[in-house]
Design a protein around this motif. Structure first.
Motif, PDB file in Angstrom:
ATOM      1  N   UNK A  22      91.373  20.832  86.006  1.00 41.19           N
ATOM      2  CA  UNK A  22      91.743  19.482  86.395  1.00 41.19           C
ATOM      3  C   UNK A  22      92.593  19.558  87.662  1.00 41.19           C
ATOM      4  N   UNK A  23      92.782  18.455  88.335  1.00 42.63           N
ATOM      5  CA  UNK A  23      93.550  18.429  89.572  1.00 42.63           C
ATOM      6  C   UNK A  23      94.969  18.934  89.429  1.00 42.63           C
ATOM      7  N   UNK A  24      95.620  18.604  88.305  1.00 43.06           N
ATOM      8  CA  UNK A  24      96.996  19.041  88.110  1.00 43.06           C
ATOM      9  C   UNK A  24      97.094  20.528  87.809  1.00 43.06           C
ATOM     10  N   UNK A  25      95.984  21.196  87.517  1.00 43.36           N
ATOM     11  CA  UNK A  25      95.985  22.628  87.230  1.00 43.36           C
ATOM     12  C   UNK A  25      95.765  23.480  88.482  1.00 43.36           C
ATOM     13  N   UNK A  26      95.455  22.856  89.593  1.00 45.72           N
ATOM     14  CA  UNK A  26      95.193  23.589  90.827  1.00 45.72           C
ATOM     15  C   UNK A  26      96.490  23.998  91.515  1.00 45.72           C
ATOM     16  N   UNK A  27      96.421  25.048  92.302  1.00 44.44           N
ATOM     17  CA  UNK A  27      97.570  25.516  93.073  1.00 44.44           C
ATOM     18  C   UNK A  27      97.908  24.467  94.121  1.00 44.44           C
ATOM     19  N   UNK A  28      99.151  24.033  94.130  1.00 42.01           N
ATOM     20  CA  UNK A  28      99.582  23.008  95.078  1.00 42.01           C
ATOM     21  C   UNK A  28     100.263  23.612  96.299  1.00 42.01           C
ATOM     22  N   UNK A  29     100.954  24.725  96.118  1.00 39.18           N
ATOM     23  CA  UNK A  29     101.671  25.338  97.216  1.00 39.18           C
ATOM     24  C   UNK A  29     101.839  26.823  96.932  1.00 39.18           C
ATOM     25  N   UNK A  30     102.013  27.604  97.966  1.00 45.53           N
ATOM     26  CA  UNK A  30     102.174  29.043  97.832  1.00 45.53           C
ATOM     27  C   UNK A  30     102.836  29.584  99.084  1.00 45.53           C
ATOM     28  N   UNK A  31     103.273  30.820  98.994  1.00 46.03           N
ATOM     29  CA  UNK A  31     103.915  31.482 100.122  1.00 46.03           C
ATOM     30  C   UNK A  31     103.125  32.737 100.440  1.00 46.03           C
ATOM     31  N   UNK A  32     102.814  32.927 101.705  1.00 46.01           N
ATOM     32  CA  UNK A  32     102.200  34.165 102.164  1.00 46.01           C
ATOM     33  C   UNK A  32     103.315  35.021 102.750  1.00 46.01           C
ATOM     34  N   UNK A  33     103.486  36.210 102.208  1.00 45.06           N
ATOM     35  CA  UNK A  33     104.544  37.100 102.659  1.00 45.06           C
ATOM     36  C   UNK A  33     103.912  38.365 103.208  1.00 45.06           C
ATOM     37  N   UNK A  34     104.336  38.786 104.374  1.00 46.30           N
ATOM     38  CA  UNK A  34     103.749  39.960 105.020  1.00 46.30           C
ATOM     39  C   UNK A  34     104.250  41.265 104.418  1.00 46.30           C
ATOM     40  N   UNK A  35     105.347  41.240 103.662  1.00 45.70           N
ATOM     41  CA  UNK A  35     105.849  42.454 103.027  1.00 45.70           C
ATOM     42  C   UNK A  35     105.327  42.549 101.603  1.00 45.70           C
ATOM     43  N   UNK A  36     104.987  43.770 101.190  1.00 43.83           N
ATOM     44  CA  UNK A  36     104.620  43.928  99.790  1.00 43.83           C
ATOM     45  C   UNK A  36     105.878  44.194  98.972  1.00 43.83           C
ATOM     46  N   UNK A  37     105.782  44.051  97.675  1.00 44.61           N
ATOM     47  CA  UNK A  37     106.943  44.194  96.806  1.00 44.61           C
ATOM     48  C   UNK A  37     107.569  45.581  96.899  1.00 44.61           C
TER      49      UNK A  37
END
Length: 74
Positions: A22-37
């Motif tokens: 459903x629409x509310x289950x979709x990813x709304x925002x995220x962060x792309x980080x160039x460093x790995x953990x």
């Protein structure tokens, strides 16, 4: 085109095609980080996430996402 917008568009199209979410289950925002953990010290030697350190590291980005400041419009 902004990389985040391109990734969001592709991710949304793929998820909608592959799943029945459903629409509310979709990813709304995220962060792309160039460093790995591992490089940022957020992983243990056994490759487990150091949750408290990760929370501190990403706290400002998480707060911005929840406040709607960094939203990606797809």
């Amino acid at each position: 085109m902004d990389v985040r917008k391109l990734v969001a568009k592709e991710l949304t199209a793929w998820v909608r095609k592959e799943s029945d979410l459903k629409g509310f289950e979709l990813v709304k925002d995220f962060v792309l980080d160039h460093q790995n953990f591992g490089d940022s010290g957020l992983m243990t030697p056994t490759f487990k996430l150091k949750r408290n350190e990760a929370k501190k590291y990403y706290l400002d980005k998480l707060q911005a996402m929840y406040s709607g400041v960094s939203s990606v419009n797809v």
